[in-house]
Design an enzyme around this catalytic site. Structure first.
Site, short mmCIF file in Angstrom:
data_model
loop_
_atom_site.label_atom_id
_atom_site.label_comp_id
_atom_site.label_asym_id
_atom_site.label_seq_id
_atom_site.Cartn_x
_atom_site.Cartn_y
_atom_site.Cartn_z
N ASP A 13 0.77 -1.20 0.01
CA ASP A 13 -0.08 -0.03 -0.12
C ASP A 13 0.85 1.29 -0.27
OD1 ASP A 13 -2.29 -1.58 0.40
OD2 ASP A 13 -1.87 -1.65 2.29
N GLU A 14 1.78 0.99 -0.78
CA GLU A 14 2.88 2.52 -0.83
C GLU A 14 2.56 3.29 -1.82
OE1 GLU A 14 4.04 -0.74 -1.04
OE2 GLU A 14 5.45 -1.10 0.72
N LYS A 16 2.12 2.58 -5.08
CA LYS A 16 3.01 2.44 -6.20
C LYS A 16 2.22 2.63 -7.52
CE LYS A 16 3.01 -2.03 -4.69
NZ LYS A 16 2.47 -2.14 -3.16
N GLY A 40 -4.02 -4.13 -4.05
CA GLY A 40 -5.03 -3.10 -4.23
C GLY A 40 -4.62 -1.80 -4.64
N HIS A 41 -4.86 -1.54 -5.97
CA HIS A 41 -4.35 -0.40 -6.54
C HIS A 41 -5.44 0.84 -6.83
CE1 HIS A 41 -0.92 -2.86 -7.90
NE2 HIS A 41 -1.68 -3.46 -8.53
N GLN A 228 1.84 -6.18 -3.64
CA GLN A 228 2.27 -6.15 -1.95
C GLN A 228 3.65 -5.43 -1.81
OE1 GLN A 228 1.32 -9.58 -3.29
NE2 GLN A 228 -0.64 -8.72 -2.98
N THR A 243 2.82 -12.64 2.44
CA THR A 243 1.92 -13.11 1.47
C THR A 243 2.79 -14.37 0.81
OG1 THR A 243 0.49 -12.83 -0.43
CG2 THR A 243 2.85 -11.62 -0.25
N ARG A 312 -5.78 0.23 8.32
CA ARG A 312 -4.51 -0.28 8.35
C ARG A 312 -3.86 0.36 9.55
NH1 ARG A 312 -3.75 2.35 2.46
NH2 ARG A 312 -4.84 0.60 1.10
N SER A 420 5.60 12.62 -3.40
CA SER A 420 4.30 12.99 -3.85
C SER A 420 3.47 13.42 -2.87
CB SER A 420 3.63 11.50 -4.14
OG SER A 420 2.46 11.63 -4.28
N VAL A 421 2.77 14.54 -3.06
CA VAL A 421 2.02 15.15 -2.01
C VAL A 421 0.53 15.28 -2.32
CG1 VAL A 421 3.96 17.03 -1.63
CG2 VAL A 421 2.24 17.44 -3.64
P1 IMP Z 1 -2.45 -12.65 1.71
O1 IMP Z 1 -1.80 -12.20 0.48
O2 IMP Z 1 -4.11 -12.49 1.27
O3 IMP Z 1 -2.34 -14.08 1.82
O4 IMP Z 1 -2.37 -12.23 2.93
C1 IMP Z 1 -1.05 -12.34 3.64
C2 IMP Z 1 -0.71 -10.78 4.51
O5 IMP Z 1 -0.39 -9.88 3.37
C3 IMP Z 1 -1.79 -10.28 5.06
O6 IMP Z 1 -1.00 -9.67 6.29
C4 IMP Z 1 -2.39 -9.15 4.12
O7 IMP Z 1 -3.12 -8.27 4.92
C5 IMP Z 1 -1.08 -8.84 3.45
N1 IMP Z 1 -1.47 -8.23 2.06
C6 IMP Z 1 -1.68 -8.88 1.00
N2 IMP Z 1 -1.76 -8.26 0.06
C7 IMP Z 1 -1.70 -6.99 0.31
C8 IMP Z 1 -1.54 -5.57 -0.25
O8 IMP Z 1 -1.62 -5.37 -1.46
N3 IMP Z 1 -1.03 -4.64 0.36
C9 IMP Z 1 -0.84 -4.91 1.88
N4 IMP Z 1 -0.92 -5.89 2.72
C10 IMP Z 1 -1.36 -7.02 1.60
#
Ligand code: IMP
Length: 431
Positions: A13-14, A16, A40-41, A228, A243, A312, A420-421
């Site tokens: 969630d940086e 990207k 998630g983008h 991720q 993940t 978060r 980025s602002v």
């Molecule tokens: P999974 O990828 O659904 O198996 O989750 C494993 C871990 O990765 C959990 O802590 C999720 O919240 C985290 N995670 C998976 N995808 C993302 C992402 O795109 N952003 C942030 N955390 C993620």
């Protein structure tokens, strides 16, 4: 032509997607090599906002060929939903999108398996996953016996036979994990359902490795989008709170078939602070209640999961962790996102070391148990009161905001190439 990788250096969630968007004009392909619909983008496109979780962000640029590489796990209904969302939003999606025939397919039993291990008797062993079936699907991939690939969707008899073998095993497994009876999955019904999806997916299913290599031979440039963050990497992240794929650029080679040696520029994306969803140690986390700074950052930074909507966890920037991931990702430069979120604070804190058992350490312990024993050691830096969201060039930033960015750069020994602002493309300072 130059190839680039955009990789998050924290727990995901940086933001990207914005950088991918900014770089799209210089590239011909946008490639995802890991993860699935757990990413998630959020991309702001003019006055429209698209939330993608499976398709590469680059698909928003029809001049780019968006590729879902073999290292990704694909949930067909989500794929179809995102394609439809884009078409309805006026984005062209046709031959500019390909999905690898070797990518693995997520089935509903994967989600059920995940639910049981996350919510079942294992309680304290839960990882806090996104519930999208990612882990169980990758388990089937490496376990081989029960894995189904996207290309298999185009072979009706083969798919049906495979499901007839797999589904009874899954039913037994799922039942074994729960005390209450679970409605069993039906192999034939699943085969019919997935063959229906296959009709929609068919035009997109390709040998993407060949497409990418042909592109490279023709002088085209590739933009790799890591999903991720590096601290969630299956091998180098904070295991087991990670993940199930290689989110670091090392995943490019296996997850797309393109050698990482082809990548000339690796851009590490960081937020001006840190966030994390799911469980696991987080030394700089702010635990200061509903009226505290953590909640303020969460609100201003809209720190709620794109995929799950979960709030978060947030905290100060952790340069110990960042040095570790920047080393592993072998980044050339970093970009600092969401700097505007920190405006209005008198003082800021940068984690520069950890204290563990009375000892000061600066090497990141990626083992979750070890990391949980670490206490952050901070350096205090002055904040700024001005709203920085209108800044468009370096000189527009208040002196203390410049100082913050420069200090991060110094601590990481890396150039900060963009700041980025705000979410819009224009809200970016290039250095
Ligand atoms: P999974 O990828 O659904 O198996 O989750 C494993 C871990 O990765 C959990 O802590 C999720 O919240 C985290 N995670 C998976 N995808 C993302 C992402 O795109 N952003 C942030 N955390 C993620």
């Amino acid at each position: 032509m130059a190839c680039t990788c955009v990789v998050g250096l924290q727990w995901g969630d940086e933001a990207k997607g914005k950088i991918v968007d900014l770089l799209s004009a210089e590239h011909h392909f946008a490639v995802r090599y890991n993860g699935g619909a757990n990413a998630g983008h959020t991309v702001v496109w003019g006055d429209r906002i698209f939330k993608l979780s499976l398709l590469p962000t680059g698909v928003l640029h029809p001049h780019l060929h968006a590729v879902i590489g073999n290292g990704v796990v694909v949930y067909p209904p989500r794929f179809i939903e995102e394609v439809d969302q884009l078409i309805q939003g006026g984005v062209q999606v046709s031959s500019n999108l390909s999905v690898s025939e070797h990518a693995h397919v997520i089935f509903p039993y994967h989600m059920e398996e995940e639910k049981l291990t996350e919510q079942g008797g294992s309680g304290s062993n839960a990882i806090g996953t996104t519930g999208r079936g990612i882990g169980p699907c990758y388990q089937d991939k490496v376990g081989r016996t029960c894995g189904i690939r996207v290309g298999d969707l185009l072979k009706p008899d083969f798919l049906r036979e495979r499901l007839k073998f797999i589904v009874p095993r899954k039913n037994q497994l799922i039942q074994a994990f729960t005390a209450t009876p679970v409605k069993p999955f039906d192999a034939n019904q699943l085969a019919d359902q997935y063959l229906g999806y296959a009709e929609r997916l068919k035009p997109f299913i390709k040998n993407t490795t060949k497409i990418l290599h042909d592109g490279i031979k023709a002088g085209k440039s590739l933009l790799f989008e890591a999903a991720q963050g590096s601290l969630l990497d299956i091998d180098h992240g904070t295991f087991p709170y990670v993940t199930s794929s290689s989110s670091l650029p090392s995943g490019i080679w296996a997850g797309s078939g393109v050698s990482t040696r082809k990548v000339d520029r690796i851009i590490g994306i960081i937020k001006a602070y840190t966030s994390r969803v799911g469980r696991g140690p987080f030394p700089t986390e702010l635990y200061d209640g509903p009226t505290g700074l953590g909640e303020r950052i969460r609100k201003i930074g809209r720190e709620y999961g794109t995929v799950t909507g979960r709030p978060r966890r947030v905290g100060w920037l952790d340069t110990v962790a960042l040095k570790y991931t920047a080393m592993l990702a072998d980044v050339n430069e970093v970009t600092i996102m969401l700097l505007d979120v920190l405006s209005g604070l008198d003082e800021l804190f940068l984690c520069v070391a950890y204290e563990r058992a009375g000892e000061r350490i600066t090497d990141f312990p990626s083992d979750a148990d070890e990391l949980a024993k670490c206490k952050a050691v901070y350096e205090k830096v002055p904040g700024w009161s001005e709203d920085v969201s209108k800044a468009r060039k370096w000189a527009d930033l208040p002196a203390n905001a410049q100082r913050y960015v420069e200090r991060v750069s110094e601590l990481l020994s890396l150039r900060v190439s963009m700041v980025s602002v705000g979410p819009d493309r224009a809200e970016t300072i290039f250095r």
